[in-house]
Design a protein around this motif. Structure first.
Motif, PDB file in Angstrom:
ATOM      1  N   GLU A  33      19.601  57.858 -18.841  1.00  0.00           N
ATOM      2  CA  GLU A  33      20.892  58.405 -19.241  1.00  0.00           C
ATOM      3  C   GLU A  33      21.919  58.263 -18.119  1.00  0.00           C
ATOM      4  O   GLU A  33      23.060  57.853 -18.338  1.00  0.00           O
ATOM      5  N   LEU A  68      22.986  54.618 -17.747  1.00  0.00           N
ATOM      6  CA  LEU A  68      23.937  54.158 -18.759  1.00  0.00           C
ATOM      7  C   LEU A  68      25.342  54.685 -18.476  1.00  0.00           C
ATOM      8  O   LEU A  68      26.327  53.959 -18.658  1.00  0.00           O
ATOM      9  N   THR A 113      28.403  52.118 -17.567  1.00  0.00           N
ATOM     10  CA  THR A 113      29.653  52.161 -18.325  1.00  0.00           C
ATOM     11  C   THR A 113      30.848  52.330 -17.391  1.00  0.00           C
ATOM     12  O   THR A 113      31.851  51.621 -17.510  1.00  0.00           O
ATOM     13  N   GLU A 130      13.626  50.847 -23.371  1.00  0.00           N
ATOM     14  CA  GLU A 130      14.762  51.331 -24.167  1.00  0.00           C
ATOM     15  C   GLU A 130      16.056  51.269 -23.351  1.00  0.00           C
ATOM     16  O   GLU A 130      17.106  50.883 -23.862  1.00  0.00           O
ATOM     17  N   LEU A 131      15.976  51.662 -22.094  1.00  0.00           N
ATOM     18  CA  LEU A 131      17.150  51.568 -21.221  1.00  0.00           C
ATOM     19  C   LEU A 131      17.647  50.129 -21.149  1.00  0.00           C
ATOM     20  O   LEU A 131      18.842  49.858 -21.308  1.00  0.00           O
ATOM     21  N   LYS A 169      17.225  47.736 -23.199  1.00  0.00           N
ATOM     22  CA  LYS A 169      17.799  47.342 -24.491  1.00  0.00           C
ATOM     23  C   LYS A 169      19.262  47.796 -24.552  1.00  0.00           C
ATOM     24  O   LYS A 169      20.147  47.038 -24.977  1.00  0.00           O
ATOM     25  N   GLN A 170      19.520  49.025 -24.121  1.00  0.00           N
ATOM     26  CA  GLN A 170      20.891  49.544 -24.105  1.00  0.00           C
ATOM     27  C   GLN A 170      21.771  48.783 -23.105  1.00  0.00           C
ATOM     28  O   GLN A 170      22.943  48.517 -23.374  1.00  0.00           O
ATOM     29  N   LEU A 200      22.867  45.634 -24.743  1.00  0.00           N
ATOM     30  CA  LEU A 200      23.942  45.846 -25.711  1.00  0.00           C
ATOM     31  C   LEU A 200      25.295  46.054 -25.021  1.00  0.00           C
ATOM     32  O   LEU A 200      26.323  45.590 -25.517  1.00  0.00           O
ATOM     33  N   LEU A 201      25.301  46.730 -23.876  1.00  0.00           N
ATOM     34  CA  LEU A 201      26.541  46.984 -23.140  1.00  0.00           C
ATOM     35  C   LEU A 201      27.003  45.788 -22.317  1.00  0.00           C
ATOM     36  O   LEU A 201      28.198  45.565 -22.155  1.00  0.00           O
ATOM     37  N   ALA A 206      15.610  43.350 -25.185  1.00  0.00           N
ATOM     38  CA  ALA A 206      16.458  43.541 -24.008  1.00  0.00           C
ATOM     39  C   ALA A 206      16.683  42.246 -23.245  1.00  0.00           C
ATOM     40  O   ALA A 206      17.361  42.238 -22.231  1.00  0.00           O
TER      41      ALA A 206
END
Length: 134
Positions: free
Chosen positions: A40, A43, A47, A72-73, A75-76, A79-80, A105
């Motif tokens: 978290e 991310l 950003t 999972e991180l 993968k995010q 996407l970003l 990812a």
């Protein structure tokens, strides 16, 4: 020229500190080394950096973390920032977790814990060179 950042993510402070020190010693003159203690936090930082026009050539993330695993991180992160290279750092990983990281990812490499300093430096160098060629 945009400032370039290598982001390291691990929930173990000792591992994160060691990783940051090694990367600063090897790449500190060319890259800012940032750290995050969770997916978290990573991310949020990613950003903020992207919004401030920093380049993120590489994210290195631990696999086993509470709340959000490394696959999972990453993968995010994909996407970003699809062009950012991703390395999974792991002491243990499941086949499903590795498949997910590769397929969802666009994982570039993985490094096992404990890592060898020379292997880490060489892998990071190859990874950022691959980023710069794209």
């Amino acid at each position: 020229m945009n400032k370039k950042v290598i982001l390291c993510v691990d929930d173990e402070i000792a591992v994160l500190s060691s990783l940051k020190t090694e990367l600063k010693n090897n790449f500190g003159k060319d890259y800012i080394i940032e750290i995050a203690e969770s997916g978290e936090e990573a991310l949020e930082l990613l950003t903020e950096l992207l919004e401030s026009n920093y380049e993120i050539p590489l994210v290195i993330a631990d696999y086993i973390m509470p709340y959000m695993k490394g696959d999972e991180l990453l993968k995010q992160v994909y996407l970003l920032s699809p062009g950012t290279m991703k390395i999974l750092l792991t002491g243990e990983v499941t086949i499903d977790g590795m498949k997910k990281a590769i397929n969802e990812a666009n994982l570039y490499r993985y490094i096992t814990k404990p890592w060898q300093s020379e292997d880490l430096a060489l892998t990071v160098k190859k990874t950022v060179n691959s980023y710069l060629q794209n």
